[in-house]
Each structure stands twice: as C-alpha cells, then as structure tokens.
Motif scaffolding. Structure first.
Motif, mmCIF file in Angstrom:
data_model
loop_
_atom_site.group_PDB
_atom_site.id
_atom_site.type_symbol
_atom_site.label_atom_id
_atom_site.label_comp_id
_atom_site.label_asym_id
_atom_site.label_seq_id
_atom_site.Cartn_x
_atom_site.Cartn_y
_atom_site.Cartn_z
ATOM 1 N N ARG A 20 0.841 -1.242 0.073
ATOM 2 C CA ARG A 20 -0.043 -0.133 0.036
ATOM 3 C C ARG A 20 0.896 1.133 -0.016
ATOM 4 O O ARG A 20 0.465 2.053 -0.833
ATOM 5 C CB ARG A 20 -0.889 0.032 1.171
ATOM 6 N N GLU A 21 1.944 1.367 0.907
ATOM 7 C CA GLU A 21 2.391 2.690 1.111
ATOM 8 C C GLU A 21 3.922 2.862 0.202
ATOM 9 O O GLU A 21 4.053 3.829 -0.057
ATOM 10 C CB GLU A 21 2.958 2.619 2.524
ATOM 11 N N LEU A 22 4.368 1.627 -0.325
ATOM 12 C CA LEU A 22 5.447 1.850 -1.586
ATOM 13 C C LEU A 22 4.922 1.676 -2.862
ATOM 14 O O LEU A 22 5.105 2.419 -3.630
ATOM 15 C CB LEU A 22 6.518 0.951 -1.182
ATOM 16 N N VAL A 23 4.378 0.607 -3.058
ATOM 17 C CA VAL A 23 3.794 0.313 -4.721
ATOM 18 C C VAL A 23 2.536 1.427 -4.907
ATOM 19 O O VAL A 23 2.449 1.838 -5.729
ATOM 20 C CB VAL A 23 3.472 -1.035 -4.825
ATOM 21 N N GLY A 24 1.672 1.082 -3.766
ATOM 22 C CA GLY A 24 0.185 1.941 -4.092
ATOM 23 C C GLY A 24 0.512 3.465 -4.179
ATOM 24 O O GLY A 24 -0.152 4.392 -4.845
ATOM 25 N N SER A 25 1.618 4.016 -3.510
ATOM 26 C CA SER A 25 1.985 5.288 -3.339
ATOM 27 C C SER A 25 2.646 5.555 -4.714
ATOM 28 O O SER A 25 3.038 6.944 -5.075
ATOM 29 C CB SER A 25 2.727 5.953 -2.420
ATOM 30 N N GLY A 26 3.172 4.909 -5.325
ATOM 31 C CA GLY A 26 4.083 5.124 -6.797
ATOM 32 C C GLY A 26 5.596 5.407 -6.320
ATOM 33 O O GLY A 26 6.516 5.459 -7.282
ATOM 34 N N CYS A 28 7.872 2.876 -5.467
ATOM 35 C CA CYS A 28 8.443 1.721 -5.931
ATOM 36 C C CYS A 28 7.297 1.086 -6.947
ATOM 37 O O CYS A 28 6.137 1.121 -6.772
ATOM 38 C CB CYS A 28 8.759 0.575 -4.858
ATOM 39 N N SER A 29 8.087 0.251 -7.639
ATOM 40 C CA SER A 29 7.086 -0.255 -8.643
ATOM 41 C C SER A 29 6.909 -1.788 -8.333
ATOM 42 O O SER A 29 5.826 -2.365 -8.794
ATOM 43 C CB SER A 29 7.821 -0.410 -10.086
ATOM 44 N N ARG A 30 7.741 -2.385 -7.816
ATOM 45 C CA ARG A 30 7.425 -3.632 -7.150
ATOM 46 C C ARG A 30 8.303 -4.076 -5.704
ATOM 47 O O ARG A 30 9.187 -3.289 -5.649
ATOM 48 C CB ARG A 30 7.998 -4.718 -7.931
ATOM 49 N N TRP A 57 11.678 -7.199 -12.739
ATOM 50 C CA TRP A 57 12.222 -6.436 -11.968
ATOM 51 C C TRP A 57 12.331 -4.977 -12.572
ATOM 52 O O TRP A 57 13.417 -4.497 -13.011
ATOM 53 C CB TRP A 57 13.392 -6.944 -11.065
ATOM 54 N N PRO A 58 11.213 -4.241 -12.558
ATOM 55 C CA PRO A 58 11.499 -2.954 -13.315
ATOM 56 C C PRO A 58 12.059 -1.717 -12.348
ATOM 57 O O PRO A 58 12.300 -2.530 -11.292
ATOM 58 C CB PRO A 58 9.824 -2.619 -13.590
ATOM 59 N N HIS A 59 12.391 -0.730 -12.877
ATOM 60 C CA HIS A 59 12.847 0.326 -12.161
ATOM 61 C C HIS A 59 12.299 0.334 -11.135
ATOM 62 O O HIS A 59 11.045 0.579 -10.835
ATOM 63 C CB HIS A 59 13.023 1.838 -12.936
ATOM 64 N N ALA A 60 12.822 0.633 -9.813
ATOM 65 C CA ALA A 60 12.300 0.984 -8.458
ATOM 66 C C ALA A 60 11.853 -0.215 -7.889
ATOM 67 O O ALA A 60 10.830 -0.009 -6.982
ATOM 68 C CB ALA A 60 11.521 2.191 -8.480
#
Length: 204
Positions: A20-26, A28-30, A57-60
């Motif tokens: 939620r906090e890393l991927v959902g916020s944009g 991190c990508s994964r 494993w995309p950027h970030a």
C-alpha cells in the motif's frame, strides 16, 4: 541494546502495508519480501542474468529479507543480519547517467538517508565516507553505525558487467584506488568497452 529474546519477538514486515505505502503510492514499482536469503543483492545480480529481468524487476523494484546470512560489505567482508535485527534491502535502479557519474549513486543514497533521519526523525545523523550512516557522532565519539549502502552494476543479459566503486580522491584524506578496471576485466586481464548509450541495471 536489544536482547536476543526481544529481537525474536519483533513482528515480520507487513507485506500488505508495504504494498500500500510503497507500491500503491508510486514510490516503488514492485516490493518482494522473503523470510531469509543469503544476500538480497546477490539474488538480484543473479536475476539480472535472465532475459526477463527488466520485465520481472522494473526500475524501483525492491527485494527485502527478514534475515540475511551471507551478505558482503564494500570491501568484500562477510556479514549476516539475524532475523528481526535490521532491514536487509536491495533496490533495482536504471539511472540515466553517464558512466563517469554512476559511482555517485551509493554516496547519494547515504546522503539521502542522513537527510531523512535528520528532517523526519530528528536524529543527529552523519555520513562516514563513503557509505556508512552514523548517528550520535560527536567530536570525541565516533557514533554508531546504523546503515550502509553499496551500488553494483551486475552482468545482465546482453550487457557488459560493471561494478560501481567508490574512490576517494588522492590528496583528500585517503589514497585513490590504483586499479580502476571493473572486476571482470581485472580478473581476466582483459578490457571491457563501456557503452554510454546502454545504461546498465544497477542494484543499490
């Protein structure tokens, strides 16, 4: 210092919250969390040899482990992170930087962490050259190391191998590295051509 019993009692990372906090916020990508591994960096370096690395494993992208049993420091010294004692995390980056500037990535990440600790948490943090983050350092006290960072450009499918190394300029507090060739070339005695138009994957 926390006792072994209290370290064992620490709850594992909340995967739902990470998403939620890393991927959902944009940010991190994964984000992938594992219970234990030898080295998060070594895992991503190995993954980089596969053709589908950029898709998987995309950027970030982030790989984090509750326990790390075979980590290595900047100078190759082995170290381990017992379960619940620290954050063992590696991030995949694909910087649009010329080769002459990529060695700054690890230092910049350390400076960013120092700034975050000072501004968001009110801690007296500092950076010990080139990549150790300390808190509580004073004139007569060295401070306590709480983090370290390193950047590696692995051998990727279809790309040459480069390892990002730090170099302290000669005459500024320490000697410069004498052999600045990348490890693969140094070990084989050969040279590897750098391709400015094909920036490598980077694991930090």
């Amino acid at each position: 210092m926390e006792s072994r019993e209290s370290v064992r009692a620490w709850a594992p990372l909340d995967e739902g919250r990470l998403q939620r906090e890393l991927v959902g916020s944009g940010v991190c990508s994964r984000v992938v969390r594992v219970d234990s591994t030898g080295s998060t960096t070594a895992d991503l370096v190995e993954a980089a040899r596969r053709e589908d690395f950029a898709q998987q494993w995309p950027h970030a992208s982030v790989l984090t482990s509750e326990e790390q049993t075979a980590g290595t420091g900047r100078t190759g010294r082995a170290w381990a992170s017992p379960r619940g004692s620290s954050l063992s995390t590696s991030v995949v980056l694909r910087p649009s930087l010329p080769a002459s500037q990529r060695h700054w990535l690890s230092l910049v990440s350390g400076l960013a962490l120092v700034q975050t600790l000072e501004e968001d948490y009110g801690l007296d943090a500092s950076l010990k050259w080139p990549n150790d983050v300390l808190i509580g350092a004073a004139r007569d006290e060295p401070g306590r190391k709480i983090a370290g960072s390193a950047a590696v450009a692995p051998r990727c499918a279809g790309r040459c191998h480069r390892r990002l190394r730090h170099q302290r300029p000669a005459g500024r507090g320490g000697p410069a590295h004498r052999d600045r060739r990348i490890p693969a070339a140094r070990e084989s005695g050969s040279s590897v051509r750098r391709r400015e138009d094909r920036p490598p994957h980077c694991v930090a």
